[in-house]
Design a protein around this motif. Structure first.
Motif, PDB file in Angstrom:
ATOM      1  N   THR A   1       4.879   5.225   8.120  1.00 31.47           N
ATOM      2  CA  THR A   1       6.137   4.910   8.798  1.00 31.47           C
ATOM      3  C   THR A   1       6.139   5.434  10.226  1.00 31.47           C
ATOM      4  O   THR A   1       6.560   4.743  11.164  1.00 31.47           O
ATOM      5  N   TYR A   2       5.659   6.661  10.413  1.00 32.62           N
ATOM      6  CA  TYR A   2       5.570   7.220  11.763  1.00 32.62           C
ATOM      7  C   TYR A   2       4.632   6.385  12.628  1.00 32.62           C
ATOM      8  O   TYR A   2       4.911   6.155  13.823  1.00 32.62           O
ATOM      9  N   ALA A   3       3.510   5.925  12.061  1.00 35.73           N
ATOM     10  CA  ALA A   3       2.581   5.112  12.836  1.00 35.73           C
ATOM     11  C   ALA A   3       3.215   3.781  13.237  1.00 35.73           C
ATOM     12  O   ALA A   3       3.005   3.292  14.355  1.00 35.73           O
ATOM     13  N   ILE A   4       3.999   3.191  12.346  1.00 40.47           N
ATOM     14  CA  ILE A   4       4.647   1.914  12.650  1.00 40.47           C
ATOM     15  C   ILE A   4       5.696   2.090  13.743  1.00 40.47           C
ATOM     16  O   ILE A   4       5.838   1.244  14.632  1.00 40.47           O
ATOM     17  N   ILE A   5       6.433   3.195  13.679  1.00 43.12           N
ATOM     18  CA  ILE A   5       7.411   3.469  14.733  1.00 43.12           C
ATOM     19  C   ILE A   5       6.715   3.627  16.082  1.00 43.12           C
ATOM     20  O   ILE A   5       7.178   3.113  17.111  1.00 43.12           O
ATOM     21  N   THR A   6       5.586   4.326  16.069  1.00 39.98           N
ATOM     22  CA  THR A   6       4.818   4.499  17.305  1.00 39.98           C
ATOM     23  C   THR A   6       4.319   3.161  17.834  1.00 39.98           C
ATOM     24  O   THR A   6       4.368   2.895  19.043  1.00 39.98           O
TER      25      THR A   6
ATOM     26  N   ILE B   1      -4.194  -4.738  14.801  1.00 41.02           N
ATOM     27  CA  ILE B   1      -5.494  -4.383  14.219  1.00 41.02           C
ATOM     28  C   ILE B   1      -5.628  -2.864  14.132  1.00 41.02           C
ATOM     29  O   ILE B   1      -6.072  -2.320  13.116  1.00 41.02           O
ATOM     30  N   THR B   2      -5.211  -2.168  15.195  1.00 37.29           N
ATOM     31  CA  THR B   2      -5.263  -0.709  15.195  1.00 37.29           C
ATOM     32  C   THR B   2      -4.345  -0.130  14.121  1.00 37.29           C
ATOM     33  O   THR B   2      -4.723   0.793  13.387  1.00 37.29           O
ATOM     34  N   LEU B   3      -3.146  -0.677  14.038  1.00 35.78           N
ATOM     35  CA  LEU B   3      -2.181  -0.185  13.044  1.00 35.78           C
ATOM     36  C   LEU B   3      -2.674  -0.458  11.634  1.00 35.78           C
ATOM     37  O   LEU B   3      -2.566   0.407  10.748  1.00 35.78           O
ATOM     38  N   GLN B   4      -3.215  -1.659  11.404  1.00 38.60           N
ATOM     39  CA  GLN B   4      -3.735  -1.987  10.076  1.00 38.60           C
ATOM     40  C   GLN B   4      -4.883  -1.065   9.698  1.00 38.60           C
ATOM     41  O   GLN B   4      -4.972  -0.604   8.552  1.00 38.60           O
ATOM     42  N   ALA B   5      -5.759  -0.779  10.662  1.00 40.50           N
ATOM     43  CA  ALA B   5      -6.884   0.112  10.377  1.00 40.50           C
ATOM     44  C   ALA B   5      -6.406   1.511  10.041  1.00 40.50           C
ATOM     45  O   ALA B   5      -6.900   2.142   9.098  1.00 40.50           O
ATOM     46  N   PHE B   6      -5.437   2.016  10.784  1.00 40.16           N
ATOM     47  CA  PHE B   6      -4.942   3.368  10.516  1.00 40.16           C
ATOM     48  C   PHE B   6      -4.213   3.443   9.180  1.00 40.16           C
ATOM     49  O   PHE B   6      -4.487   4.317   8.350  1.00 40.16           O
ATOM     50  N   ASN B   7      -3.267   2.534   8.958  1.00 40.26           N
ATOM     51  CA  ASN B   7      -2.502   2.580   7.710  1.00 40.26           C
ATOM     52  C   ASN B   7      -3.384   2.309   6.496  1.00 40.26           C
ATOM     53  O   ASN B   7      -3.199   2.913   5.437  1.00 40.26           O
TER      54      ASN B   7
ATOM     55  N   GLN C   1      -1.687  15.438  -6.501  1.00 42.59           N
ATOM     56  CA  GLN C   1      -2.177  14.133  -6.919  1.00 42.59           C
ATOM     57  C   GLN C   1      -1.284  13.013  -6.379  1.00 42.59           C
ATOM     58  O   GLN C   1      -0.767  13.107  -5.285  1.00 42.59           O
ATOM     59  N   LEU C   2      -1.080  11.962  -7.148  1.00 44.17           N
ATOM     60  CA  LEU C   2      -0.379  10.794  -6.635  1.00 44.17           C
ATOM     61  C   LEU C   2       1.087  11.098  -6.343  1.00 44.17           C
ATOM     62  O   LEU C   2       1.686  10.497  -5.455  1.00 44.17           O
ATOM     63  N   ALA C   3       1.685  12.025  -7.089  1.00 42.97           N
ATOM     64  CA  ALA C   3       3.089  12.358  -6.863  1.00 42.97           C
ATOM     65  C   ALA C   3       3.326  12.909  -5.472  1.00 42.97           C
ATOM     66  O   ALA C   3       4.423  12.765  -4.909  1.00 42.97           O
ATOM     67  N   GLY C   4       2.337  13.558  -4.881  1.00 46.97           N
ATOM     68  CA  GLY C   4       2.472  14.039  -3.515  1.00 46.97           C
ATOM     69  C   GLY C   4       1.826  13.132  -2.494  1.00 46.97           C
ATOM     70  O   GLY C   4       2.323  12.985  -1.370  1.00 46.97           O
ATOM     71  N   ALA C   5       0.710  12.485  -2.865  1.00 45.77           N
ATOM     72  CA  ALA C   5      -0.024  11.665  -1.911  1.00 45.77           C
ATOM     73  C   ALA C   5       0.731  10.386  -1.552  1.00 45.77           C
ATOM     74  O   ALA C   5       0.709   9.959  -0.390  1.00 45.77           O
ATOM     75  N   ALA C   6       1.385   9.751  -2.525  1.00 46.21           N
ATOM     76  CA  ALA C   6       2.071   8.487  -2.251  1.00 46.21           C
ATOM     77  C   ALA C   6       3.232   8.654  -1.269  1.00 46.21           C
ATOM     78  O   ALA C   6       3.313   7.917  -0.272  1.00 46.21           O
ATOM     79  N   PRO C   7       4.161   9.608  -1.480  1.00 44.95           N
ATOM     80  CA  PRO C   7       5.222   9.787  -0.472  1.00 44.95           C
ATOM     81  C   PRO C   7       4.686  10.226   0.886  1.00 44.95           C
ATOM     82  O   PRO C   7       5.221   9.812   1.924  1.00 44.95           O
ATOM     83  N   CYS C   8       3.651  11.046   0.882  1.00 45.78           N
ATOM     84  CA  CYS C   8       3.077  11.487   2.152  1.00 45.78           C
ATOM     85  C   CYS C   8       2.470  10.311   2.912  1.00 45.78           C
ATOM     86  O   CYS C   8       2.631  10.195   4.139  1.00 45.78           O
ATOM     87  N   ALA C   9       1.769   9.421   2.218  1.00 48.02           N
ATOM     88  CA  ALA C   9       1.208   8.237   2.866  1.00 48.02           C
ATOM     89  C   ALA C   9       2.300   7.329   3.409  1.00 48.02           C
ATOM     90  O   ALA C   9       2.162   6.746   4.495  1.00 48.02           O
ATOM     91  N   LEU C  10       3.405   7.203   2.668  1.00 51.56           N
ATOM     92  CA  LEU C  10       4.531   6.404   3.149  1.00 51.56           C
ATOM     93  C   LEU C  10       5.091   6.975   4.440  1.00 51.56           C
ATOM     94  O   LEU C  10       5.369   6.239   5.398  1.00 51.56           O
ATOM     95  N   ALA C  11       5.236   8.299   4.489  1.00 50.21           N
ATOM     96  CA  ALA C  11       5.779   8.931   5.690  1.00 50.21           C
ATOM     97  C   ALA C  11       4.836   8.773   6.881  1.00 50.21           C
ATOM     98  O   ALA C  11       5.262   8.407   7.989  1.00 50.21           O
ATOM     99  N   VAL C  12       3.550   9.029   6.669  1.00 51.42           N
ATOM    100  CA  VAL C  12       2.581   8.931   7.758  1.00 51.42           C
ATOM    101  C   VAL C  12       2.514   7.501   8.294  1.00 51.42           C
ATOM    102  O   VAL C  12       2.475   7.278   9.515  1.00 51.42           O
TER     103      VAL C  12
ATOM    104  N   LEU D   1       0.812  -1.221   0.000  1.00 53.11           N
ATOM    105  CA  LEU D   1       0.000   0.000   0.000  1.00 53.11           C
ATOM    106  C   LEU D   1       0.841   1.263   0.000  1.00 53.11           C
ATOM    107  O   LEU D   1       0.458   2.260  -0.613  1.00 53.11           O
ATOM    108  N   VAL D   2       1.962   1.253   0.713  1.00 53.23           N
ATOM    109  CA  VAL D   2       2.713   2.501   0.870  1.00 53.23           C
ATOM    110  C   VAL D   2       3.980   2.555   0.025  1.00 53.23           C
ATOM    111  O   VAL D   2       4.477   3.651  -0.263  1.00 53.23           O
ATOM    112  N   VAL D   3       4.524   1.406  -0.379  1.00 56.07           N
ATOM    113  CA  VAL D   3       5.777   1.410  -1.138  1.00 56.07           C
ATOM    114  C   VAL D   3       5.517   1.309  -2.637  1.00 56.07           C
ATOM    115  O   VAL D   3       6.134   2.037  -3.432  1.00 56.07           O
ATOM    116  N   THR D   4       4.600   0.431  -3.050  1.00 55.83           N
ATOM    117  CA  THR D   4       4.343   0.251  -4.487  1.00 55.83           C
ATOM    118  C   THR D   4       3.911   1.537  -5.174  1.00 55.83           C
ATOM    119  O   THR D   4       4.431   1.861  -6.254  1.00 55.83           O
ATOM    120  N   PRO D   5       2.962   2.327  -4.632  1.00 52.62           N
ATOM    121  CA  PRO D   5       2.593   3.578  -5.317  1.00 52.62           C
ATOM    122  C   PRO D   5       3.762   4.541  -5.488  1.00 52.62           C
ATOM    123  O   PRO D   5       3.873   5.211  -6.523  1.00 52.62           O
TER     124      PRO D   5
END
Length: 355
Positions: A245-250, A268-274, A232-243, A170-174
């Motif tokens: 990543t921060y959630a996974i670190i948390t 389950i919480t992490l999967q729902a958020f990401n 569009q996707l050029a900004g949304a994809a890197p932003c989603a990756l960053a967000v 979801l976050v790396v392929t785009p």
């Protein structure tokens, strides 16, 4: 066999081997990076970037890269164990998952530009959620059969494994699909560059806040919507990756909304958020891209209509074909030698050999 054909086959074979080795190296390197956030037995992580890299490689370069995925997965897991048969089974599952995801996406007519809503939905529900069931099930089952996990640990391990692989897609392929078609923009206003820098700075700032003890993960969603609407996707994809990543670190630290919960609940919480973050970024970006394309088509149609009206007003009543019209074989073409109506009436009767 002609010499020229042998040379071409040799070059194509060398290119294929190079691509396979590159895939294996990138897979291995990204796997070592993903293992920094391992949660189960030193090898199960909530974000597995190699799954996203493998799927992107298969979509861009074709199924011939699967040996590189297998080799990279084998090299990663051979140092983790538990045994050679188990490592081979895990590597097979890690290979089958992106291959099946790629096959499912190809069956739906998936386009790597991700400029349609159907492409985003296919990537989310087929590429990530469905295809990655294979690797999670094979990997967790292998650990159970190898005796390194008891039956009670299957579902927690399975949830982390599936979460990691699905989030990798979801976050790396785009991001990789965007980079594959990225071009340096021309004639971009300085204000536009300033907005991009401001978005990047805001993403970093929100990430620092998210990683704290206060449960403020929701602050990432305004950034995702901003990036999707403006870039569009050029900004949304890197932003989603960053967000994400921060959630996974948390989640790995067990702070914020992941504190005082067991592993399964945290996953389950992490999967729902990401999943929500990726859905928001991809869906909004593709809808905006479709809207922009529709606006361009309407503008082209209006331009052609205006040109047609101008010709008719000028007294030219010949039919006007759409721009880019391709005359088919045997299709009637405009007779440039025919006289205009202003030249007077023309006898259209057939000529006869008799006076």
């Amino acid at each position: 066999m002609p010499v020229a054909r042998q040379v071409r086959l040799g070059r194509s074979g060398a290119v294929a081997v190079l691509e396979i080795c590159t895939m294996a190296a990138v897979y291995y390197g990204s796997a070592r990076l993903g293992l920094l956030q391992q949660l189960v037995r030193g090898q199960v992580t909530p974000l597995w970037p190699p799954s996203g890299i493998a799927l992107a490689g298969l979509l861009l370069r074709g199924p011939r890269l699967w040996p590189g995925i297998t080799l990279g997965a084998f090299l990663v897991n051979i140092s983790l164990g538990p045994s050679l048969p188990a490592v081979l089974a895990i590597a097979a599952g890690n290979t089958l998952a992106p291959v099946c995801s790629c096959a499912l996406l190809r069956r739906t007519g998936f386009r790597t530009e991700l400029d349609r809503l159907r492409d985003a939905l296919a990537l989310i529900f087929l590429g990530a959620f469905t295809g990655m069931l294979i690797s999670a099930t094979v990997g967790s089952g292998t650990l159970i059969l190898a005796g390194v996990l008891n039956a009670a640990g299957f579902w927690p391990t399975w949830s982390v494994w599936w979460t990691g692989d699905a989030m990798g897609v979801l976050v790396v392929t785009p991001v990789l699909l965007v980079l594959s078609s990225a071009r340096l923009p021309k004639e971009v206003l300085p204000l536009r560059w300033a907005e991009g820098v401001l978005l990047a700075a805001a993403t970093v700032g929100v990430g620092v806040v998210e990683a704290g003890d206060t449960p403020l993960l929701f602050l990432g969603f305004p950034l995702l919507i901003w990036a999707a609407f403006r870039f569009q996707l050029a900004g949304a994809a890197p932003c989603a990756l960053a967000v994400s990543t921060y959630a996974i670190i948390t989640a790995g630290r067990g702070s914020g909304p992941f504190s005082h919960h067991d592993l399964l609940t945290s996953m389950i919480t992490l999967q729902a958020f990401n999943g929500s973050a990726s859905l928001t970024a991809l869906l909004v970006a593709t809808v905006i891209s479709e809207r922009n394309e529709t606006q361009r088509e309407v503008a082209r149609a209006c331009g052609q209509l205006a040109a047609m009206v101008a010709r008719i007003a000028g007294g030219d009543h010949r039919p006007m074909l759409p721009e880019g019209y391709d005359y088919g074989e045997g299709a009637p073409r405009e007779d440039k030698s025919a006289p205009d109506e202003e030249d007077g009436p023309t006898d259209t009767r057939r000529s006869s050999p008799h006076p």
